[in-house]
Design a protein around this motif. Structure first.
Motif, short mmCIF file in Angstrom:
data_model
loop_
_atom_site.label_atom_id
_atom_site.label_comp_id
_atom_site.label_asym_id
_atom_site.label_seq_id
_atom_site.Cartn_x
_atom_site.Cartn_y
_atom_site.Cartn_z
N LYS A 3 1.10 -1.02 0.00
CA LYS A 3 -0.17 0.00 -0.10
C LYS A 3 0.93 1.21 0.08
CE LYS A 3 -1.85 1.61 4.24
NZ LYS A 3 -2.75 1.40 5.33
N ASN A 4 0.24 2.18 -0.52
CA ASN A 4 1.12 3.51 -0.52
C ASN A 4 0.74 4.27 0.77
OD1 ASN A 4 1.75 3.48 -3.30
ND2 ASN A 4 -0.05 4.38 -4.17
N ILE A 5 1.90 4.79 1.20
CA ILE A 5 2.07 5.62 2.36
C ILE A 5 2.37 7.09 2.31
CG2 ILE A 5 1.84 3.65 4.15
CD1 ILE A 5 4.89 4.09 4.73
N THR A 6 2.11 8.00 3.19
CA THR A 6 2.40 9.19 3.04
C THR A 6 2.70 9.42 4.63
OG1 THR A 6 1.65 9.82 0.95
CG2 THR A 6 2.30 11.50 2.36
N LEU A 7 3.92 10.04 4.98
CA LEU A 7 4.26 10.59 6.29
C LEU A 7 4.95 12.04 6.23
CD1 LEU A 7 6.72 7.43 7.21
CD2 LEU A 7 4.19 7.71 7.75
N THR A 8 4.23 12.61 7.30
CA THR A 8 4.77 14.04 7.32
C THR A 8 6.15 14.31 8.03
OG1 THR A 8 2.53 14.81 6.72
CG2 THR A 8 4.07 16.42 7.80
N LEU A 9 7.16 14.68 7.56
CA LEU A 9 8.54 14.97 8.33
C LEU A 9 8.28 15.98 9.24
CD1 LEU A 9 10.81 14.29 5.34
CD2 LEU A 9 10.07 12.54 7.00
N ASP A 10 9.22 16.20 10.15
CA ASP A 10 9.11 17.14 11.20
C ASP A 10 8.99 18.69 10.33
OD1 ASP A 10 9.65 15.41 13.13
OD2 ASP A 10 11.65 15.82 13.40
N HIS A 11 9.40 18.86 9.36
CA HIS A 11 9.39 19.98 8.91
C HIS A 11 8.24 20.37 8.06
CE1 HIS A 11 11.83 18.12 6.24
NE2 HIS A 11 11.62 18.80 5.35
N GLY A 12 7.35 19.39 7.84
CA GLY A 12 5.99 19.59 7.27
C GLY A 12 6.17 18.90 5.80
N GLN A 13 7.35 18.41 5.41
CA GLN A 13 7.49 18.10 3.94
C GLN A 13 6.97 16.38 3.76
OE1 GLN A 13 9.06 19.35 1.41
NE2 GLN A 13 8.81 17.63 0.09
N PRO A 14 6.28 16.14 3.00
CA PRO A 14 5.60 15.01 2.75
C PRO A 14 6.53 13.83 2.53
CG PRO A 14 4.75 16.18 1.19
CD PRO A 14 5.46 17.12 1.94
#
Length: 65
Positions: A3-14
């Motif tokens: 499955k595709n996943i998207t996480l948000t890094l600390d500085h807001g970058q996906p």
């Protein structure tokens, strides 16, 4: 199963990747491998796709990006 996943890094970058989940995967206590593509390829390179799927079939979940 992948499955595709998207996480948000600390500085807001996906951060987007694909997760191949092994049967019986338990977050926080199961083995997992993270594979990164090189500069000349993408996460959909046939070798990375094959490795991730085979790892998952053998009981090791895999995240590729």
């Amino acid at each position: 199963m992948e499955k595709n996943i998207t996480l948000t890094l600390d500085h807001g970058q996906p951060f987007t990747g694909r997760f191949a989940r092994a049967e019986g995967f338990i977050p926080g206590s199961s083995t997992m491998v993270v594979l990164a593509h090189g500069a000349a390829n993408t996460m959909d390179h046939p070798l990375l796709v094959f490795l991730c799927r085979e790892l998952a079939r053998s009981g090791v979940s895999c995240l590729r990006f």
